[in-house]
Design a protein around this motif. Structure first.
Motif, mmCIF file in Angstrom:
data_model
loop_
_atom_site.group_PDB
_atom_site.id
_atom_site.type_symbol
_atom_site.label_atom_id
_atom_site.label_comp_id
_atom_site.label_asym_id
_atom_site.label_seq_id
_atom_site.Cartn_x
_atom_site.Cartn_y
_atom_site.Cartn_z
ATOM 1 N N LYS A 208 7.922 20.135 -6.840
ATOM 2 C CA LYS A 208 8.978 19.047 -7.660
ATOM 3 C C LYS A 208 9.368 18.246 -6.685
ATOM 4 O O LYS A 208 8.985 17.065 -7.459
ATOM 5 N N HIS A 209 9.459 19.011 -5.637
ATOM 6 C CA HIS A 209 9.769 17.626 -4.908
ATOM 7 C C HIS A 209 9.055 16.381 -4.455
ATOM 8 O O HIS A 209 9.504 14.941 -4.391
ATOM 9 N N LEU A 210 7.736 16.975 -4.030
ATOM 10 C CA LEU A 210 6.694 16.107 -4.014
ATOM 11 C C LEU A 210 5.946 15.142 -4.599
ATOM 12 O O LEU A 210 6.326 13.668 -4.661
ATOM 13 N N LEU B 9 0.912 -1.310 -0.355
ATOM 14 C CA LEU B 9 0.357 0.018 0.115
ATOM 15 C C LEU B 9 0.950 1.082 0.526
ATOM 16 O O LEU B 9 2.064 1.304 0.590
ATOM 17 N N LYS B 10 0.214 2.427 -0.743
ATOM 18 C CA LYS B 10 0.890 3.916 -0.500
ATOM 19 C C LYS B 10 -0.069 4.729 0.831
ATOM 20 O O LYS B 10 -0.927 4.800 -0.158
ATOM 21 N N VAL B 11 0.917 4.601 1.919
ATOM 22 C CA VAL B 11 0.466 5.228 2.479
ATOM 23 C C VAL B 11 1.074 6.826 2.577
ATOM 24 O O VAL B 11 2.295 7.143 3.287
ATOM 25 N N ILE B 12 -0.234 7.749 2.390
ATOM 26 C CA ILE B 12 0.298 9.480 2.284
ATOM 27 C C ILE B 12 -0.434 10.356 3.636
ATOM 28 O O ILE B 12 -2.122 10.172 3.655
ATOM 29 N N MET B 13 0.675 10.448 4.518
ATOM 30 C CA MET B 13 0.564 11.173 6.405
ATOM 31 C C MET B 13 0.241 12.689 5.970
ATOM 32 O O MET B 13 1.247 12.781 5.825
ATOM 33 N N ALA C 180 5.095 1.741 1.240
ATOM 34 C CA ALA C 180 5.725 3.151 0.837
ATOM 35 C C ALA C 180 4.651 4.354 1.911
ATOM 36 O O ALA C 180 3.274 4.477 1.383
ATOM 37 N N PHE C 181 5.493 4.786 2.778
ATOM 38 C CA PHE C 181 4.615 5.501 3.588
ATOM 39 C C PHE C 181 5.911 6.868 3.478
ATOM 40 O O PHE C 181 6.837 7.325 3.633
ATOM 41 N N VAL C 182 5.186 7.590 3.368
ATOM 42 C CA VAL C 182 5.239 9.698 3.110
ATOM 43 C C VAL C 182 5.014 10.612 3.416
ATOM 44 O O VAL C 182 3.510 10.791 4.332
ATOM 45 N N GLU C 183 5.639 10.917 4.435
ATOM 46 C CA GLU C 183 5.044 12.733 5.455
ATOM 47 C C GLU C 183 5.038 13.332 4.805
ATOM 48 O O GLU C 183 5.837 13.364 3.903
ATOM 49 N N VAL C 184 3.835 14.192 4.721
ATOM 50 C CA VAL C 184 3.976 15.219 4.179
ATOM 51 C C VAL C 184 3.881 16.585 5.055
ATOM 52 O O VAL C 184 2.953 16.347 5.681
ATOM 53 N N TYR C 185 4.908 17.882 5.374
ATOM 54 C CA TYR C 185 4.117 18.961 5.962
ATOM 55 C C TYR C 185 3.450 19.222 5.404
ATOM 56 O O TYR C 185 3.377 19.926 4.343
ATOM 57 N N GLN C 186 2.168 19.519 6.187
ATOM 58 C CA GLN C 186 1.201 20.536 5.499
ATOM 59 C C GLN C 186 0.407 21.540 6.398
ATOM 60 O O GLN C 186 0.435 21.118 7.237
ATOM 61 N N SER D 13 8.340 14.677 3.086
ATOM 62 C CA SER D 13 8.092 16.118 1.497
ATOM 63 C C SER D 13 7.303 17.339 1.924
ATOM 64 O O SER D 13 6.777 17.230 3.557
ATOM 65 N N VAL D 14 7.333 18.379 2.279
ATOM 66 C CA VAL D 14 6.749 19.421 2.393
ATOM 67 C C VAL D 14 5.272 20.468 0.901
ATOM 68 O O VAL D 14 5.945 19.650 -0.484
#
Length: 340
Positions: A183-185, A121-125, A199-205, A177-178
Protein backbone atom coordinates in the motif's frame (compact mmCIF):
# COMPACT_ATOMS: atom_id res chain seq x y z
CA UNK A 1 -13.75 19.39 -36.15
CA UNK A 2 -11.85 17.36 -33.57
CA UNK A 3 -13.65 14.90 -31.36
CA UNK A 4 -12.27 13.85 -28.00
CA UNK A 5 -12.02 10.09 -27.85
CA UNK A 6 -12.17 8.72 -24.31
CA UNK A 7 -9.17 6.70 -23.19
CA UNK A 8 -9.75 2.96 -22.80
CA UNK A 9 -10.09 1.80 -19.21
CA UNK A 10 -6.85 0.02 -18.36
CA UNK A 11 -6.13 -2.57 -15.71
CA UNK A 12 -2.93 -4.12 -14.30
CA UNK A 13 -3.33 -7.03 -16.74
CA UNK A 14 -2.99 -4.61 -19.65
CA UNK A 15 0.58 -3.90 -18.57
CA UNK A 16 1.65 -7.54 -18.17
CA UNK A 17 3.82 -8.79 -21.04
CA UNK A 18 3.86 -12.33 -22.41
CA UNK A 19 7.40 -12.94 -21.14
CA UNK A 20 8.16 -15.50 -18.45
CA UNK A 21 9.26 -13.68 -15.29
CA UNK A 22 12.67 -14.99 -14.32
CA UNK A 23 13.46 -13.82 -10.82
CA UNK A 24 14.22 -16.11 -7.91
CA UNK A 25 11.21 -17.33 -5.91
CA UNK A 26 10.22 -14.81 -3.22
CA UNK A 27 12.38 -12.07 -4.74
CA UNK A 28 11.21 -8.60 -3.76
CA UNK A 29 11.23 -7.59 -7.43
CA UNK A 30 7.91 -9.41 -7.94
CA UNK A 31 6.18 -7.05 -5.52
CA UNK A 32 7.64 -3.92 -7.12
CA UNK A 33 6.52 -5.14 -10.54
CA UNK A 34 3.01 -5.85 -9.24
CA UNK A 35 2.67 -2.40 -7.67
CA UNK A 36 3.87 -0.69 -10.82
CA UNK A 37 1.18 -2.50 -12.83
CA UNK A 38 -1.41 -1.28 -10.32
CA UNK A 39 -0.29 2.34 -10.46
CA UNK A 40 0.02 2.92 -14.23
CA UNK A 41 -3.69 2.38 -15.07
CA UNK A 42 -4.65 5.08 -12.55
CA UNK A 43 -2.60 7.84 -14.19
CA UNK A 44 -4.88 8.54 -17.16
CA UNK A 45 -1.99 8.18 -19.61
CA UNK A 46 -2.34 6.14 -22.83
CA UNK A 47 -0.49 2.85 -22.63
CA UNK A 48 1.69 3.69 -25.63
CA UNK A 49 3.06 6.75 -23.80
CA UNK A 50 5.00 4.72 -21.21
CA UNK A 51 8.66 3.78 -21.64
CA UNK A 52 10.86 1.79 -19.25
CA UNK A 53 14.64 2.02 -19.56
CA UNK A 54 16.93 -0.16 -17.45
CA UNK A 55 20.63 -0.82 -17.04
CA UNK A 56 22.12 -4.15 -15.99
CA UNK A 57 21.17 -6.36 -13.05
CA UNK A 58 18.25 -8.36 -11.73
CA UNK A 59 16.08 -5.24 -11.56
CA UNK A 60 16.93 -4.38 -15.14
CA UNK A 61 14.88 -7.25 -16.55
CA UNK A 62 11.89 -5.07 -15.68
CA UNK A 63 11.20 -3.73 -19.22
CA UNK A 64 10.69 -7.28 -20.51
CA UNK A 65 7.87 -7.82 -18.04
CA UNK A 66 5.98 -4.60 -18.82
CA UNK A 67 3.80 -4.52 -21.95
CA UNK A 68 5.03 -1.02 -22.82
CA UNK A 69 7.85 0.42 -24.84
CA UNK A 70 11.20 -0.15 -23.21
CA UNK A 71 14.92 -0.69 -23.50
CA UNK A 72 17.33 -2.94 -21.62
CA UNK A 73 20.38 -0.70 -21.95
CA UNK A 74 23.96 -0.89 -20.68
CA UNK A 75 25.47 -0.92 -17.22
CA UNK A 76 24.94 2.36 -15.37
CA UNK A 77 23.91 4.34 -18.46
CA UNK A 78 20.12 4.06 -18.24
CA UNK A 79 19.69 7.71 -17.08
CA UNK A 80 21.60 8.99 -20.12
CA UNK A 81 19.60 6.87 -22.56
CA UNK A 82 16.33 7.78 -20.83
CA UNK A 83 17.23 11.47 -21.07
CA UNK A 84 17.59 11.10 -24.84
CA UNK A 85 14.24 9.31 -25.06
CA UNK A 86 12.49 12.05 -23.10
CA UNK A 87 14.08 14.90 -25.03
CA UNK A 88 13.26 13.29 -28.37
CA UNK A 89 9.62 12.76 -27.41
CA UNK A 90 8.49 14.93 -24.47
CA UNK A 91 5.00 13.40 -24.48
CA UNK A 92 6.33 10.11 -23.14
CA UNK A 93 6.45 9.23 -19.45
CA UNK A 94 9.87 7.67 -19.01
CA UNK A 95 10.83 5.43 -16.09
CA UNK A 96 14.37 4.38 -15.22
CA UNK A 97 14.64 1.03 -13.45
CA UNK A 98 17.97 0.43 -11.76
CA UNK A 99 19.70 -1.25 -8.83
CA UNK A 100 22.12 -0.07 -6.16
CA UNK A 101 25.10 -1.57 -7.98
CA UNK A 102 23.99 -0.43 -11.44
CA UNK A 103 23.37 3.19 -10.52
CA UNK A 104 25.78 3.90 -7.66
CA UNK A 105 28.91 2.13 -8.91
CA UNK A 106 29.60 2.35 -12.64
CA UNK A 107 26.53 4.56 -13.08
CA UNK A 108 27.16 6.98 -10.21
CA UNK A 109 28.04 9.86 -12.52
CA UNK A 110 24.91 9.48 -14.65
CA UNK A 111 22.71 9.01 -11.58
CA UNK A 112 23.96 12.19 -9.96
CA UNK A 113 23.71 14.40 -13.02
CA UNK A 114 20.24 13.31 -14.16
CA UNK A 115 18.93 14.41 -10.75
CA UNK A 116 20.99 17.60 -10.73
CA UNK A 117 19.59 18.58 -14.12
CA UNK A 118 16.01 17.82 -13.05
CA UNK A 119 15.26 15.80 -16.18
CA UNK A 120 11.59 14.79 -16.17
CA UNK A 121 12.24 11.09 -15.44
CA UNK A 122 11.07 8.67 -12.76
CA UNK A 123 14.06 6.79 -11.31
CA UNK A 124 13.28 3.69 -9.25
CA UNK A 125 16.26 2.13 -7.49
CA UNK A 126 15.92 -1.45 -6.22
CA UNK A 127 18.32 -1.49 -3.27
CA UNK A 128 19.16 -4.97 -1.95
CA UNK A 129 22.66 -4.02 -0.73
CA UNK A 130 24.27 -6.76 -2.86
CA UNK A 131 25.12 -7.73 -6.44
CA UNK A 132 22.52 -10.43 -7.05
CA UNK A 133 22.80 -11.13 -10.79
CA UNK A 134 26.55 -11.84 -10.57
CA UNK A 135 26.00 -14.06 -7.54
CA UNK A 136 26.58 -12.16 -4.34
CA UNK A 137 29.42 -9.65 -4.40
CA UNK A 138 29.24 -6.60 -2.14
CA UNK A 139 27.74 -3.43 -3.61
CA UNK A 140 28.15 0.33 -2.95
CA UNK A 141 25.34 0.13 -0.36
CA UNK A 142 26.55 -2.98 1.49
CA UNK A 143 27.20 -2.21 5.19
CA UNK A 144 30.78 -2.11 6.39
CA UNK A 145 31.85 -5.61 7.42
CA UNK A 146 29.61 -7.41 4.93
CA UNK A 147 31.15 -10.79 4.07
CA UNK A 148 30.65 -11.81 0.43
CA UNK A 149 32.50 -13.70 -2.28
CA UNK A 150 34.43 -10.54 -3.11
CA UNK A 151 34.95 -9.52 0.54
CA UNK A 152 35.51 -12.81 2.42
CA UNK A 153 36.94 -10.99 5.46
CA UNK A 154 34.27 -8.29 5.41
CA UNK A 155 33.91 -5.11 3.40
CA UNK A 156 36.07 -2.21 4.58
CA UNK A 157 34.14 0.29 2.44
CA UNK A 158 31.81 2.85 3.92
CA UNK A 159 28.44 2.42 2.15
CA UNK A 160 26.72 5.08 0.10
CA UNK A 161 23.31 6.28 1.25
CA UNK A 162 21.23 6.55 -1.97
CA UNK A 163 18.81 9.13 -0.59
CA UNK A 164 21.60 11.31 0.76
CA UNK A 165 23.29 11.21 -2.65
CA UNK A 166 20.00 12.08 -4.38
CA UNK A 167 19.20 14.95 -2.04
CA UNK A 168 22.79 16.20 -2.26
CA UNK A 169 22.33 16.28 -6.03
CA UNK A 170 19.26 18.49 -5.44
CA UNK A 171 16.65 15.95 -6.55
CA UNK A 172 13.29 17.71 -6.60
CA UNK A 173 11.53 14.51 -5.50
CA UNK A 174 13.12 11.92 -3.22
CA UNK A 175 11.31 9.08 -1.48
CA UNK A 176 11.78 5.63 0.06
CA UNK A 177 9.58 2.56 0.49
CA UNK A 178 9.84 -1.21 1.08
CA UNK A 179 9.05 -3.92 -1.46
CA UNK A 180 6.46 -5.81 0.64
CA UNK A 181 4.70 -2.74 2.05
CA UNK A 182 2.43 -2.76 -0.99
CA UNK A 183 0.00 0.00 0.00
CA UNK A 184 2.79 2.40 0.90
CA UNK A 185 4.83 1.50 -2.18
CA UNK A 186 1.84 2.12 -4.44
CA UNK A 187 1.26 5.56 -2.97
CA UNK A 188 4.93 6.53 -3.34
CA UNK A 189 5.10 5.32 -6.96
CA UNK A 190 1.92 7.23 -7.77
CA UNK A 191 3.32 10.43 -6.32
CA UNK A 192 6.57 9.95 -8.23
CA UNK A 193 4.63 9.43 -11.46
CA UNK A 194 2.77 12.71 -10.99
CA UNK A 195 5.85 14.77 -10.15
CA UNK A 196 7.19 17.07 -12.87
CA UNK A 197 10.94 16.73 -12.82
CA UNK A 198 13.36 14.12 -11.58
CA UNK A 199 11.57 11.77 -9.18
CA UNK A 200 13.81 9.37 -7.26
CA UNK A 201 12.43 6.44 -5.28
CA UNK A 202 14.63 4.05 -3.31
CA UNK A 203 12.92 0.71 -2.67
CA UNK A 204 14.33 -1.61 -0.02
CA UNK A 205 14.23 -4.91 -1.88
CA UNK A 206 14.95 -8.29 -0.33
CA UNK A 207 17.40 -10.60 -2.12
CA UNK A 208 16.45 -13.79 -0.34
CA UNK A 209 19.32 -15.74 -1.96
CA UNK A 210 22.40 -13.60 -1.35
CA UNK A 211 21.31 -11.09 1.29
CA UNK A 212 18.13 -12.35 2.96
CA UNK A 213 16.47 -10.37 5.73
CA UNK A 214 18.56 -7.23 5.21
CA UNK A 215 15.49 -5.04 5.64
CA UNK A 216 13.48 -7.19 8.04
CA UNK A 217 13.64 -4.35 10.54
CA UNK A 218 11.54 -2.25 8.15
CA UNK A 219 9.26 -4.92 6.71
CA UNK A 220 8.37 -7.46 9.39
CA UNK A 221 5.19 -6.81 11.33
CA UNK A 222 5.97 -6.34 15.01
CA UNK A 223 9.42 -4.95 14.23
CA UNK A 224 8.83 -2.17 11.73
CA UNK A 225 6.58 -0.23 14.08
CA UNK A 226 9.58 0.41 16.35
CA UNK A 227 12.06 0.99 13.55
CA UNK A 228 10.24 3.04 10.92
CA UNK A 229 8.78 6.53 10.81
CA UNK A 230 6.22 7.15 8.08
CA UNK A 231 6.63 10.70 6.83
CA UNK A 232 3.56 12.90 6.43
CA UNK A 233 3.87 16.48 5.26
CA UNK A 234 3.13 18.98 8.02
CA UNK A 235 2.93 16.34 10.75
CA UNK A 236 5.29 15.50 13.63
CA UNK A 237 7.69 12.57 13.45
CA UNK A 238 5.99 9.94 15.64
CA UNK A 239 6.59 6.19 15.71
CA UNK A 240 6.33 3.10 17.92
CA UNK A 241 3.76 0.34 18.40
CA UNK A 242 1.88 2.65 20.77
CA UNK A 243 2.87 5.78 18.85
CA UNK A 244 4.53 6.96 22.01
CA UNK A 245 7.92 7.94 20.61
CA UNK A 246 9.03 10.83 18.48
CA UNK A 247 11.99 12.69 17.00
CA UNK A 248 13.09 16.13 18.08
CA UNK A 249 16.21 18.20 17.49
CA UNK A 250 18.63 18.49 20.40
CA UNK A 251 20.71 21.53 21.30
CA UNK A 252 23.13 20.66 18.49
CA UNK A 253 20.31 20.45 15.92
CA UNK A 254 20.75 16.69 15.69
CA UNK A 255 17.78 14.28 15.79
CA UNK A 256 17.14 12.35 18.98
CA UNK A 257 14.49 9.86 20.09
CA UNK A 258 12.18 11.02 22.90
CA UNK A 259 9.19 9.49 24.66
CA UNK A 260 5.91 11.35 24.54
CA UNK A 261 4.10 12.07 27.77
CA UNK A 262 7.19 12.51 29.93
CA UNK A 263 7.40 16.24 29.72
CA UNK A 264 7.44 16.02 25.94
CA UNK A 265 4.46 16.87 23.71
CA UNK A 266 3.91 16.59 19.98
CA UNK A 267 4.63 20.30 19.67
CA UNK A 268 8.21 19.63 20.81
CA UNK A 269 8.84 17.23 17.95
CA UNK A 270 10.31 17.79 14.53
CA UNK A 271 7.61 18.44 11.93
CA UNK A 272 8.09 17.16 8.40
CA UNK A 273 8.18 19.69 5.57
CA UNK A 274 8.64 18.02 2.19
CA UNK A 275 8.10 21.36 0.43
CA UNK A 276 11.04 23.15 2.06
CA UNK A 277 13.53 24.62 -0.39
CA UNK A 278 16.16 24.18 2.30
CA UNK A 279 17.56 20.69 1.76
CA UNK A 280 18.95 20.40 5.29
CA UNK A 281 15.83 18.80 6.77
CA UNK A 282 15.51 16.20 4.01
CA UNK A 283 19.23 15.43 4.24
CA UNK A 284 19.02 15.12 8.02
CA UNK A 285 16.15 12.64 7.69
CA UNK A 286 18.09 10.63 5.10
CA UNK A 287 20.98 10.30 7.56
CA UNK A 288 18.79 8.56 10.16
CA UNK A 289 19.76 4.89 9.87
CA UNK A 290 18.82 1.72 11.70
CA UNK A 291 19.80 0.51 14.30
CA UNK A 292 20.93 3.81 15.82
CA UNK A 293 17.75 5.61 14.74
CA UNK A 294 14.36 4.73 13.25
CA UNK A 295 14.42 5.08 9.47
CA UNK A 296 11.98 7.40 7.66
CA UNK A 297 9.78 6.04 4.88
CA UNK A 298 7.80 8.12 2.43
CA UNK A 299 8.48 11.37 0.58
CA UNK A 300 11.50 13.25 1.92
CA UNK A 301 11.41 16.10 -0.59
CA UNK A 302 8.92 17.32 -3.19
CA UNK A 303 9.55 20.77 -4.67
CA UNK A 304 8.92 22.39 -8.03
CA UNK A 305 11.73 23.63 -10.23
CA UNK A 306 12.09 24.21 -13.98
CA UNK A 307 12.96 20.99 -15.76
CA UNK A 308 15.93 20.34 -17.99
CA UNK A 309 13.54 19.31 -20.76
CA UNK A 310 11.66 22.61 -20.75
CA UNK A 311 14.90 24.61 -20.72
CA UNK A 312 16.18 22.72 -23.79
CA UNK A 313 12.89 23.17 -25.67
CA UNK A 314 12.90 26.90 -24.89
CA UNK A 315 16.41 27.25 -26.28
CA UNK A 316 15.40 25.46 -29.48
CA UNK A 317 12.33 27.66 -29.89
CA UNK A 318 14.37 30.81 -29.26
CA UNK A 319 17.00 29.80 -31.79
CA UNK A 320 14.35 28.93 -34.36
CA UNK A 321 12.60 32.30 -33.92
CA UNK A 322 15.92 34.11 -34.30
CA UNK A 323 17.48 32.12 -37.14
CA UNK A 324 14.62 30.22 -38.73
CA UNK A 325 14.48 26.50 -39.41
CA UNK A 326 17.86 24.86 -39.72
CA UNK A 327 19.26 23.52 -43.01
CA UNK A 328 21.43 20.45 -42.47
CA UNK A 329 22.70 20.40 -46.06
CA UNK A 330 23.73 24.04 -45.81
CA UNK A 331 25.54 23.32 -42.56
CA UNK A 332 27.51 20.51 -44.17
CA UNK A 333 28.53 22.79 -47.05
CA UNK A 334 29.43 25.84 -44.95
CA UNK A 335 32.98 26.80 -43.99
CA UNK A 336 36.01 24.60 -44.49
CA UNK A 337 35.23 21.23 -46.01
CA UNK A 338 37.41 18.32 -47.01
CA UNK A 339 37.08 14.92 -48.63
CA UNK A 340 38.31 11.79 -46.88
Amino acid sequence: MSVDVPLPVLSPKDFASDQEIRWCPRCGDYSILAQMKKVLPTLGIPKEKFVFVSGIGCSSRFPYYMDTYGMHSIHGRAPAIATGVKLANPDLQVWVITGDGDSLSIGGNHFMHVLRRNVDLKVIMFNNQIYGLTKGQYSPTSPTGTKTKSTPFGSVDRPLNPLSVAIGARATFAARSVDVDVKHLCSVLERAAKHKGSAFVEVYQDCNVFNPGAFEFASKKGKKEENVIYLEHGKPLIFGKERDKGIRLNSHDQPEVVELGKGVTEDDLLFHDEKSEDMNLAFLLSSMRHPEMPEPMGVFRCVEHPTYNDAVYQQVESATERNGEGDLEALFSTGDTWTV
